[in-house]
Design a protein around this motif. Structure first.
Motif, mmCIF file in Angstrom:
data_model
loop_
_atom_site.group_PDB
_atom_site.id
_atom_site.type_symbol
_atom_site.label_atom_id
_atom_site.label_comp_id
_atom_site.label_asym_id
_atom_site.label_seq_id
_atom_site.Cartn_x
_atom_site.Cartn_y
_atom_site.Cartn_z
ATOM 1 N N ALA A 35 4.372 11.683 2.234
ATOM 2 C CA ALA A 35 3.588 12.758 2.845
ATOM 3 C C ALA A 35 4.424 14.025 2.961
ATOM 4 O O ALA A 35 5.659 13.969 2.988
ATOM 5 N N ALA A 36 3.710 15.138 3.046
ATOM 6 C CA ALA A 36 4.380 16.398 3.329
ATOM 7 C C ALA A 36 5.206 16.201 4.600
ATOM 8 O O ALA A 36 4.781 15.482 5.504
ATOM 9 N N PRO A 37 6.411 16.770 4.671
ATOM 10 C CA PRO A 37 7.306 16.498 5.805
ATOM 11 C C PRO A 37 6.658 16.658 7.183
ATOM 12 O O PRO A 37 6.831 15.795 8.052
ATOM 13 N N ARG A 38 5.898 17.713 7.402
ATOM 14 C CA ARG A 38 5.256 17.914 8.711
ATOM 15 C C ARG A 38 4.240 16.808 8.983
ATOM 16 O O ARG A 38 4.154 16.276 10.092
ATOM 17 N N THR A 39 3.470 16.430 7.957
ATOM 18 C CA THR A 39 2.482 15.362 8.100
ATOM 19 C C THR A 39 3.171 14.030 8.371
ATOM 20 O O THR A 39 2.724 13.249 9.214
ATOM 21 N N TRP B 43 0.861 -1.173 0.000
ATOM 22 C CA TRP B 43 0.000 0.000 0.000
ATOM 23 C C TRP B 43 0.895 1.220 0.000
ATOM 24 O O TRP B 43 1.947 1.236 0.666
ATOM 25 N N ILE B 44 0.483 2.228 -0.738
ATOM 26 C CA ILE B 44 1.185 3.500 -0.773
ATOM 27 C C ILE B 44 0.199 4.551 -0.286
ATOM 28 O O ILE B 44 -0.862 4.747 -0.896
ATOM 29 N N ALA B 45 0.520 5.199 0.826
ATOM 30 C CA ALA B 45 -0.327 6.258 1.370
ATOM 31 C C ALA B 45 0.307 7.587 0.988
ATOM 32 O O ALA B 45 1.434 7.881 1.365
ATOM 33 N N ILE B 46 -0.415 8.370 0.202
ATOM 34 C CA ILE B 46 0.047 9.687 -0.243
ATOM 35 C C ILE B 46 -0.831 10.703 0.467
ATOM 36 O O ILE B 46 -2.050 10.721 0.262
ATOM 37 N N ALA B 47 -0.226 11.530 1.334
ATOM 38 C CA ALA B 47 -1.039 12.374 2.201
ATOM 39 C C ALA B 47 -0.427 13.738 2.466
ATOM 40 O O ALA B 47 0.787 13.928 2.360
ATOM 41 N N ASP B 48 -1.318 14.655 2.805
ATOM 42 C CA ASP B 48 -0.917 15.888 3.461
ATOM 43 C C ASP B 48 -1.802 15.979 4.702
ATOM 44 O O ASP B 48 -2.378 14.975 5.112
ATOM 45 N N THR C 263 0.137 14.982 -3.101
ATOM 46 C CA THR C 263 -1.328 14.854 -3.116
ATOM 47 C C THR C 263 -1.973 15.501 -4.328
ATOM 48 O O THR C 263 -3.076 15.110 -4.708
ATOM 49 N N ASN C 264 -1.331 16.471 -4.939
ATOM 50 C CA ASN C 264 -1.916 17.139 -6.107
ATOM 51 C C ASN C 264 -1.350 16.647 -7.432
ATOM 52 O O ASN C 264 -1.669 17.194 -8.482
ATOM 53 N N ILE C 265 -0.528 15.607 -7.394
ATOM 54 C CA ILE C 265 0.020 15.017 -8.611
ATOM 55 C C ILE C 265 -1.040 14.081 -9.197
ATOM 56 O O ILE C 265 -1.576 13.225 -8.499
ATOM 57 N N PRO C 266 -1.349 14.229 -10.479
ATOM 58 C CA PRO C 266 -2.330 13.321 -11.101
ATOM 59 C C PRO C 266 -1.854 11.865 -11.036
ATOM 60 O O PRO C 266 -0.659 11.582 -11.147
ATOM 61 N N GLU C 267 -2.800 10.951 -10.875
ATOM 62 C CA GLU C 267 -2.475 9.531 -10.721
ATOM 63 C C GLU C 267 -1.540 8.977 -11.797
ATOM 64 O O GLU C 267 -0.603 8.256 -11.470
#
Length: 157
Positions: free
Chosen positions: A105-109, A9-14, A134-138
């Protein structure tokens, strides 16, 4: 010798949204598992609080002053979102839905995820990338994820 196919699983988050993808084997063919979103965490602080701060009287005089909130409502919403994300990933790990977890994830997240991850996901985190995708198209994600060795057997397996 071939081992079992690793489900990653790849979790991409902010701090306000996350996309979780699954992939098995090499090639980074991503399948969206879930999208989590917190509208409240994306709002500006002034949108989350009432129009004006409350008023209080000083006990020794009749002078009034405004009362500021003790903590930033937007920060609280962001923290709640990351906590919910970690809870979701932890529950999925407990159910065996993935073998490896890659956190992007964004560094702070990412730092907050680390602090909150004391459950079942800790041992499954294979790699982290401190970058907000998070805003990069799939269709463009695989080129950003190439260096993470997703889908490859860990050394010693």
């Amino acid at each position: 010798m071939h081992g079992k196919k690793i489900k990653s699983w790849i979790a991409i988050a902010d701090s306000a949204k996350a996309r979780i993808y699954a992939t098995s084997g090499p090639g980074l063919k991503l399948t969206l598992v879930n999208e989590l979103d917190s509208e409240a965490a994306r709002r500006l602080t002034q949108e989350l609080v009432s129009d004006k701060p409350g008023r209080s009287f000083a006990s020794a005089s009749s002078r009034r002053s405004s009362m500021e909130p003790h903590s930033d409502p937007q920060s609280i919403e962001k923290h709640k979102f990351v906590k919910d994300l970690v809870g979701y990933l932890d529950a999925a790990a407990l159910k065996g839905k993935f073998d490896d977890l890659f956190l992007v994830a964004a560094p702070r997240t990412l730092g907050e995820i680390r602090k909150l991850s004391n459950g079942h996901i800790g041992s499954r985190v294979r790699a982290e990338l401190g970058k907000d995708l998070t805003n990069i198209p799939e269709p463009e994600l695989p080129k950003h994820l190439e260096g993470l060795d997703i889908g490859k057997q860990p050394l010693g397996s």
